[in-house]
Design a protein around this motif. Structure first.
Motif, short mmCIF file in Angstrom:
data_model
loop_
_atom_site.label_atom_id
_atom_site.label_comp_id
_atom_site.label_asym_id
_atom_site.label_seq_id
_atom_site.Cartn_x
_atom_site.Cartn_y
_atom_site.Cartn_z
N SER A 1 0.83 -1.19 0.00
CA SER A 1 0.00 0.00 0.00
C SER A 1 0.88 1.27 0.00
O SER A 1 0.62 2.23 -0.72
CB SER A 1 -0.91 -0.05 1.23
N LYS A 2 1.94 1.23 0.78
CA LYS A 2 2.87 2.36 0.86
C LYS A 2 3.54 2.59 -0.51
O LYS A 2 3.60 3.72 -1.00
CB LYS A 2 3.93 2.04 1.93
N VAL A 3 4.00 1.50 -1.10
CA VAL A 3 4.64 1.57 -2.43
C VAL A 3 3.64 2.13 -3.46
O VAL A 3 3.97 2.98 -4.29
CB VAL A 3 5.14 0.18 -2.88
N PHE A 4 2.42 1.67 -3.35
CA PHE A 4 1.39 2.10 -4.30
C PHE A 4 1.17 3.62 -4.22
O PHE A 4 1.22 4.31 -5.24
CB PHE A 4 0.07 1.35 -4.04
N PHE A 5 0.93 4.12 -3.02
CA PHE A 5 0.62 5.55 -2.91
C PHE A 5 1.84 6.43 -3.21
O PHE A 5 1.69 7.56 -3.68
CB PHE A 5 0.01 5.87 -1.55
N GLU A 6 3.03 5.91 -2.98
CA GLU A 6 4.24 6.67 -3.32
C GLU A 6 4.44 6.78 -4.83
O GLU A 6 4.94 7.76 -5.33
CB GLU A 6 5.49 5.96 -2.75
N ASN A 7 4.02 5.74 -5.55
CA ASN A 7 4.33 5.66 -6.98
C ASN A 7 3.15 5.96 -7.92
O ASN A 7 3.32 6.04 -9.13
CB ASN A 7 4.93 4.30 -7.32
N GLU A 8 1.97 6.08 -7.38
CA GLU A 8 0.75 6.48 -8.10
C GLU A 8 0.24 5.47 -9.13
O GLU A 8 -0.95 5.32 -9.30
CB GLU A 8 0.94 7.87 -8.75
N VAL A 9 1.15 4.80 -9.84
CA VAL A 9 0.76 3.73 -10.76
C VAL A 9 1.71 2.56 -10.53
O VAL A 9 2.93 2.74 -10.59
CB VAL A 9 0.87 4.17 -12.24
N VAL A 10 1.15 1.40 -10.24
CA VAL A 10 2.01 0.24 -9.94
C VAL A 10 1.48 -0.98 -10.70
O VAL A 10 0.27 -1.23 -10.72
CB VAL A 10 2.00 -0.07 -8.42
N MET B 1 -11.01 6.05 -5.59
CA MET B 1 -9.67 6.28 -5.03
C MET B 1 -8.62 5.59 -5.90
O MET B 1 -7.63 6.18 -6.28
CB MET B 1 -9.59 5.75 -3.62
N LEU B 2 -8.87 4.33 -6.18
CA LEU B 2 -7.92 3.62 -7.03
C LEU B 2 -8.66 2.64 -7.92
O LEU B 2 -9.78 2.23 -7.62
CB LEU B 2 -6.86 2.89 -6.19
N SER B 3 -8.02 2.28 -9.01
CA SER B 3 -8.56 1.28 -9.92
C SER B 3 -7.52 0.20 -10.11
O SER B 3 -6.32 0.46 -10.02
CB SER B 3 -8.90 1.90 -11.27
N ALA B 4 -7.99 -1.01 -10.34
CA ALA B 4 -7.08 -2.15 -10.52
C ALA B 4 -7.53 -2.92 -11.75
O ALA B 4 -8.61 -3.52 -11.76
CB ALA B 4 -7.10 -3.04 -9.30
N LEU B 5 -6.72 -2.87 -12.80
CA LEU B 5 -7.09 -3.47 -14.08
C LEU B 5 -6.21 -4.69 -14.35
O LEU B 5 -4.98 -4.58 -14.37
CB LEU B 5 -6.91 -2.41 -15.17
N ASP C 1 -3.72 5.35 -8.89
CA ASP C 1 -4.28 6.21 -7.85
C ASP C 1 -5.02 7.35 -8.54
O ASP C 1 -4.40 8.24 -9.12
CB ASP C 1 -3.10 6.72 -7.01
N ASN C 2 -6.34 7.31 -8.50
CA ASN C 2 -7.14 8.32 -9.20
C ASN C 2 -7.09 9.70 -8.54
O ASN C 2 -7.55 10.68 -9.13
CB ASN C 2 -8.60 7.86 -9.31
N CYS C 3 -6.54 9.78 -7.33
CA CYS C 3 -6.40 11.09 -6.68
C CYS C 3 -5.08 11.74 -7.08
O CYS C 3 -4.82 12.88 -6.72
CB CYS C 3 -6.40 10.96 -5.15
N ALA C 4 -4.23 11.01 -7.77
CA ALA C 4 -2.88 11.51 -8.06
C ALA C 4 -2.50 11.39 -9.53
O ALA C 4 -1.46 11.91 -9.93
CB ALA C 4 -1.86 10.75 -7.21
N ALA C 5 -3.32 10.71 -10.32
CA ALA C 5 -2.95 10.50 -11.72
C ALA C 5 -4.19 10.46 -12.60
O ALA C 5 -5.29 10.13 -12.14
CB ALA C 5 -2.18 9.18 -11.87
#
Ligand SMILES: [Fe+2]
Length: 299
Positions: free
Chosen positions: A33-42, A115-119, A268-272
């Motif tokens: 989760s930390k890595v995800f929010f730091e990098n915006e797209v993972v 907040m986020l999407s996962a495709l 992360d839809n709040c950041a990208a």
């Protein structure tokens, strides 16, 4: 634990060594989760997951949304939105076939935008020479905000814009007509019912929003869903929005993902923001499953 490789300057990272078909313990989840929010797209590479496992993992971030377009939901799993160009036995597309032709963040027209999407990619179109088609493009709205001139940051302070699903439908329909007129594929989307339209009324949100997890500020307007800025003349609203759109999608804030089968790409839809590429056609098939996690009201 898993490994992380940064891919873009401001956003984008690749995670390997994580298997979502197995139980993910809480410590690993928190680290991810930390890595995800730091990098915006993972992108989590090499997954082999069922719809249940996809739902189970992404549910750990929050409540999953069911899309307003019922006909594009996965049969048996309302939380999964199907993106595909494949046609069913009745000749109709089995999922949304042209989602994401404009830059946007998912469900920004809702009171609680995603907040986020996962495709998750099940089938991807590959050209004869091995080139994978259907890249997804991203732009960091936090990096774009950060880089704005101070005068623009001040100008945007306290301003709100309207996000509208009806605006998007009209814009998308117009683009479909133009494509069909130019000899492209004719797409017939089912009309939304009155009830469906009522479930997605227009919403106003701050143009500069604060990320609920990282606290970073980011630009929350997009060409697909934002109809206008509240309380200023229309021409001025258009000028500012166009300036912001052009600013956000500059190369330095961008990241492009080229798909592999088994990628679970999370953003992360709040950041990208993101945008699809439609450079493939049947018989090259594309099948993707998406979940979206409901976010907080933008502030
Ligand atoms: Fe999208």
């Amino acid at each position: 634990m898993f490994e992380v490789k940064k891919l873009g300057r401001h956003l984008g990272a690749e995670v390997t060594g994580l298997d979502l078909s197995q139980a993910v313990d809480e410590a690993t989840f928190q680290a991810f989760s930390k890595v995800f929010f730091e990098n915006e797209v993972v992108v989590i590479k090499n997954q082999k997951i069922t719809p249940e496992q996809h739902i189970h993992f992404t549910k750990r971030f929050g409540i999953l949304e069911a899309h307003v377009r019922k006909e594009s939901r996965h049969e048996g799993h309302d939380e999964i939105f199907v993106l595909s160009n494949i046609e069913g036995p009745d000749g109709k597309p089995i999922g949304a076939i042209d989602a994401g032709r404009f830059w946007h963040s998912d469900l920004s027209y809702k009171e609680h935008p995603s907040m986020l999407s996962a495709l998750y990619s099940v089938e991807i179109p590959v050209r004869e020479d091995g080139r994978v088609l259907g890249d997804t493009n991203y732009a960091s709205t936090t990096a774009a905000y950060e880089a704005l001139p101070e005068s623009m940051k001040t100008r945007l302070q306290g301003l709100q814009s309207v996000h509208s699903y009806a605006f998007y439908r009209n814009k998308n329909r117009q683009a479909q007509k133009e494509e069909a007129a130019a000899g492209g594929r004719v797409i017939e989307e089912k009309e939304l019912t009155e009830e469906q339209l009522r479930s997605v009324p227009d919403v106003s949100s701050p143009i500069v929003r604060t990320h609920p997890v990282t606290g970073k500020k980011g630009l929350f307007v997009n060409e697909a869903h934002t109809s206008h800025i509240v309380g200023i003349p229309e021409s001025e609203s258009k000028d500012i929005l166009n300036e912001l759109y052009n600013h956000i999608i500059q190369e330095e804030f961008r990241f492009k993902h080229t798909w592999g089968v088994g990628d679970l790409l999370m953003w992360d839809n709040c950041a990208a923001q993101h945008k699809a590429t439609f450079d493939y056609r049947l018989p090259l098939r594309r099948l993707m499953y998406r979940t979206t996690v409901r976010g907080s009201v933008p502030f």
